[in-house]
Design a protein around this motif. Structure first.
Motif, PDB file in Angstrom:
ATOM      1  N   LYS A 227      53.187  48.014  43.636  1.00  0.00           N
ATOM      2  CA  LYS A 227      52.372  46.831  43.405  1.00  0.00           C
ATOM      3  C   LYS A 227      51.343  47.151  42.320  1.00  0.00           C
ATOM      4  N   PRO A 228      50.782  46.116  41.675  1.00  0.00           N
ATOM      5  CA  PRO A 228      49.850  46.359  40.562  1.00  0.00           C
ATOM      6  C   PRO A 228      48.716  47.327  40.893  1.00  0.00           C
ATOM      7  N   PHE A 229      48.093  47.178  42.049  1.00  0.00           N
ATOM      8  CA  PHE A 229      46.981  48.071  42.392  1.00  0.00           C
ATOM      9  C   PHE A 229      47.450  49.518  42.498  1.00  0.00           C
ATOM     10  N   GLU A 230      48.671  49.721  43.014  1.00  0.00           N
ATOM     11  CA  GLU A 230      49.221  51.077  43.105  1.00  0.00           C
ATOM     12  C   GLU A 230      49.482  51.647  41.719  1.00  0.00           C
ATOM     13  N   VAL A 231      49.947  50.805  40.802  1.00  0.00           N
ATOM     14  CA  VAL A 231      50.159  51.250  39.420  1.00  0.00           C
ATOM     15  C   VAL A 231      48.840  51.713  38.812  1.00  0.00           C
ATOM     16  N   LEU A 232      47.782  50.960  39.080  1.00  0.00           N
ATOM     17  CA  LEU A 232      46.463  51.303  38.538  1.00  0.00           C
ATOM     18  C   LEU A 232      45.961  52.627  39.094  1.00  0.00           C
ATOM     19  N   THR A 233      46.097  52.844  40.386  1.00  0.00           N
ATOM     20  CA  THR A 233      45.630  54.107  40.965  1.00  0.00           C
ATOM     21  C   THR A 233      46.489  55.286  40.519  1.00  0.00           C
ATOM     22  N   THR A 234      47.771  55.044  40.315  1.00  0.00           N
ATOM     23  CA  THR A 234      48.693  56.134  39.964  1.00  0.00           C
ATOM     24  C   THR A 234      48.537  56.590  38.526  1.00  0.00           C
ATOM     25  N   PHE A 235      48.435  55.619  37.609  1.00  0.00           N
ATOM     26  CA  PHE A 235      48.462  55.947  36.187  1.00  0.00           C
ATOM     27  C   PHE A 235      47.193  55.568  35.427  1.00  0.00           C
ATOM     28  N   GLY A 236      46.345  54.784  36.008  1.00  0.00           N
ATOM     29  CA  GLY A 236      45.197  54.239  35.279  1.00  0.00           C
ATOM     30  C   GLY A 236      44.131  55.274  34.980  1.00  0.00           C
ATOM     31  N   GLY A 237      43.192  54.860  34.157  1.00  0.00           N
ATOM     32  CA  GLY A 237      42.016  55.675  33.885  1.00  0.00           C
ATOM     33  C   GLY A 237      40.811  55.023  34.521  1.00  0.00           C
ATOM     34  N   PHE A 238      39.766  55.791  34.714  1.00  0.00           N
ATOM     35  CA  PHE A 238      38.539  55.216  35.267  1.00  0.00           C
ATOM     36  C   PHE A 238      38.000  54.100  34.379  1.00  0.00           C
ATOM     37  N   GLU A 239      38.152  54.264  33.062  1.00  0.00           N
ATOM     38  CA  GLU A 239      37.654  53.231  32.151  1.00  0.00           C
ATOM     39  C   GLU A 239      38.498  51.961  32.246  1.00  0.00           C
ATOM     40  N   ILE A 240      39.803  52.116  32.446  1.00  0.00           N
ATOM     41  CA  ILE A 240      40.680  50.953  32.575  1.00  0.00           C
ATOM     42  C   ILE A 240      40.358  50.187  33.853  1.00  0.00           C
ATOM     43  N   ALA A 241      40.191  50.908  34.951  1.00  0.00           N
ATOM     44  CA  ALA A 241      39.865  50.251  36.222  1.00  0.00           C
ATOM     45  C   ALA A 241      38.505  49.564  36.162  1.00  0.00           C
ATOM     46  N   HIS A 242      37.539  50.164  35.465  1.00  0.00           N
ATOM     47  CA  HIS A 242      36.244  49.505  35.278  1.00  0.00           C
ATOM     48  C   HIS A 242      36.411  48.198  34.491  1.00  0.00           C
ATOM     49  N   MET A 243      37.250  48.232  33.456  1.00  0.00           N
ATOM     50  CA  MET A 243      37.472  47.017  32.672  1.00  0.00           C
ATOM     51  C   MET A 243      38.132  45.927  33.511  1.00  0.00           C
ATOM     52  N   VAL A 244      39.039  46.315  34.400  1.00  0.00           N
ATOM     53  CA  VAL A 244      39.668  45.326  35.284  1.00  0.00           C
ATOM     54  C   VAL A 244      38.593  44.612  36.099  1.00  0.00           C
ATOM     55  N   GLY A 245      37.705  45.382  36.714  1.00  0.00           N
ATOM     56  CA  GLY A 245      36.621  44.775  37.493  1.00  0.00           C
ATOM     57  C   GLY A 245      35.706  43.919  36.638  1.00  0.00           C
ATOM     58  N   GLY A 246      35.407  44.400  35.428  1.00  0.00           N
ATOM     59  CA  GLY A 246      34.536  43.644  34.533  1.00  0.00           C
ATOM     60  C   GLY A 246      35.164  42.341  34.079  1.00  0.00           C
ATOM     61  N   MET A 247      36.450  42.384  33.751  1.00  0.00           N
ATOM     62  CA  MET A 247      37.134  41.162  33.301  1.00  0.00           C
ATOM     63  C   MET A 247      37.230  40.130  34.416  1.00  0.00           C
ATOM     64  N   LEU A 248      37.524  40.604  35.624  1.00  0.00           N
ATOM     65  CA  LEU A 248      37.620  39.675  36.749  1.00  0.00           C
ATOM     66  C   LEU A 248      36.263  39.048  37.061  1.00  0.00           C
ATOM     67  N   GLU A 249      35.220  39.841  36.988  1.00  0.00           N
ATOM     68  CA  GLU A 249      33.875  39.287  37.220  1.00  0.00           C
ATOM     69  C   GLU A 249      33.501  38.292  36.135  1.00  0.00           C
ATOM     70  N   ALA A 250      33.823  38.607  34.891  1.00  0.00           N
ATOM     71  CA  ALA A 250      33.513  37.703  33.782  1.00  0.00           C
ATOM     72  C   ALA A 250      34.235  36.367  33.958  1.00  0.00           C
ATOM     73  N   ALA A 251      35.501  36.425  34.400  1.00  0.00           N
ATOM     74  CA  ALA A 251      36.232  35.181  34.659  1.00  0.00           C
ATOM     75  C   ALA A 251      35.607  34.422  35.818  1.00  0.00           C
ATOM     76  N   GLN A 252      35.183  35.147  36.832  1.00  0.00           N
ATOM     77  CA  GLN A 252      34.519  34.498  37.969  1.00  0.00           C
ATOM     78  C   GLN A 252      33.227  33.822  37.535  1.00  0.00           C
ATOM     79  N   GLN A 253      32.532  34.442  36.585  1.00  0.00           N
ATOM     80  CA  GLN A 253      31.280  33.893  36.061  1.00  0.00           C
ATOM     81  C   GLN A 253      31.525  32.809  35.004  1.00  0.00           C
ATOM     82  N   LYS A 254      32.808  32.548  34.719  1.00  0.00           N
ATOM     83  CA  LYS A 254      33.213  31.553  33.709  1.00  0.00           C
ATOM     84  C   LYS A 254      32.660  31.893  32.326  1.00  0.00           C
ATOM     85  N   MET A 255      32.741  33.173  32.007  1.00  0.00           N
ATOM     86  CA  MET A 255      32.361  33.675  30.692  1.00  0.00           C
ATOM     87  C   MET A 255      33.599  33.745  29.801  1.00  0.00           C
ATOM     88  N   ILE A 256      33.381  33.736  28.503  1.00  0.00           N
ATOM     89  CA  ILE A 256      34.456  33.997  27.548  1.00  0.00           C
ATOM     90  C   ILE A 256      34.695  35.502  27.542  1.00  0.00           C
TER      91      ILE A 256
END
Length: 349
Positions: A227-256
């Motif tokens: 599953k996507p989250f497993e792919v992220l933990t298996t191969f991702g970087g700390f910076e990539i996972a931080h960006m995932v959280g940041g992008m999701l929060e930005a979308a939640q905040q209705k930011m560009i």
């Protein structure tokens, strides 16, 4: 733990009125090309006929990758630490372009091998560890570490949003991170790994072949149906996972959300896989010269704004593309309509 973002696509009920305003400007319909699409997207995100770009920010997340120890990059791992110091001293390309376009830059240590003594307002210490594990041997991170990255990335964006910012770009730094992005692309799309692996920091053909061999060897250690989250933990970087959280929060905040190149788009793909509606807030700044990025954009069914052969990272594509967004907003807000200018519209057949 579970994801707790609430993300809905912008309402399309506003679209006809916004499109009408765009079409009634003193120009043939569609003659401003992509700028018209950008204006429409921004207007829909903000649900207004008069959108604005307020206090633009770019956040660069930096982290090291254990896979770099296996020889997938022509640069040594310590370059990550050295480049973050360069960001903090104002000497990198992203500093130049942010300064040029009045964009506020935030630099974060998401997991760099080494420490920093900089006490600056634009520096955040979010270190998870001194780099990820080498996924040739075991998963890059555990679930707890990955959740912490997502949470911290979200918190960074929340704090920036409190300043009134409504547009944010994401960049990264991390030797070895094109290897992570390539495997994320491979697993989220099903493309053959050879179609996902490129030169990274500038490998020649022999270097790319070696990198591909190493990544194939690593990939064989793990299941193909993760599953996507497993792919992220298996191969991702700390910076990539931080960006995932940041992008999701930005979308939640209705930011560009301005997305940079290959690595940042890997994070965008992951955010989209977890929350498909998040893509509606994303504008893809450019198509990277890194092999595989075109496949990412095709998978997401998005068109980048620029094609300049850039593959630096750091968020530089976001900074370069930002003036195009300004132009889109400015024509929508300041250009006269046919009626206001007393110019005849096209004849109706």
């Amino acid at each position: 733990m579970s994801l707790s973002f609430t993300i809905s696509a912008p309402s399309l009920g506003f679209r006809p009125e916004l499109q009408r305003k765009i079409n009634q400007k003193t120009k043939p319909i569609g003659s401003l090309g992509r700028l018209e699409g950008i204006a429409l997207q921004i207007g829909l995100i903000q649900q207004t006929l008069s959108p604005s770009l307020i206090k633009p920010h770019i956040v660069v997340f930096a982290a090291d990758h254990g896979i770099a120890e296996s020889g997938v990059s022509q640069y040594p791992q310590e370059v990550t630490h050295q480049m973050v110091k360069n960001f903090l001293e104002g000497g990198a390309a992203i500093n130049t372009f942010c300064g040029q376009n009045s964009i506020e830059l935030v630099v974060t240590d998401a997991g760099v091998k080494g420490n920093f003594d900089k006490k600056q307002d634009n520096f955040l210490d979010l270190k998870i560890a001194h780099g990820t594990n080498n996924f040739l041997e075991k998963p890059a991170m555990n679930e707890k570490e990955c959740w912490k990255c997502i949470e911290q990335g979200s918190t960074v964006v929340k704090e920036i949003a409190k300043k009134g910012t409504n547009i944010i770009g994401f960049g990264e730094m991390g030797i070895g991170n094109t290897s992570s992005a390539s495997l994320i692309l491979h697993h989220l799309t099903g493309l053959k790994l050879v179609e996902c692996v490129g030169s990274g920091t500038g490998l020649n053909e022999r270097g790319i072949d070696k990198k591909l061999t190493i990544l194939k060897q690593a990939d064989r250690k793990y299941p193909k149906n993760m599953k996507p989250f497993e792919v992220l933990t298996t191969f991702g970087g700390f910076e990539i996972a931080h960006m995932v959280g940041g992008m999701l929060e930005a979308a939640q905040q209705k930011m560009i959300v301005l997305v940079d190149g290959f690595i940042a788009t890997a994070a965008a793909m992951m955010a989209h896989a977890l929350y498909p509606q998040s893509k509606e807030y994303m504008i893809f700044s450019h198509q990277s010269g890194e092999y595989g990025h075109a496949h990412m954009l095709e998978h997401l069914r998005v068109m980048p704004l620029l094609l300049l052969g850039m593959r630096l990272g750091e968020g530089t594509g976001c900074a370069i593309a930002y003036p195009l967004l300004e132009s889109a907003v400015n024509f929508l807000n300041n250009m006269s309509s046919f009626a206001a200018a007393g110019v005849s519209e096209t004849k109706k057949n």
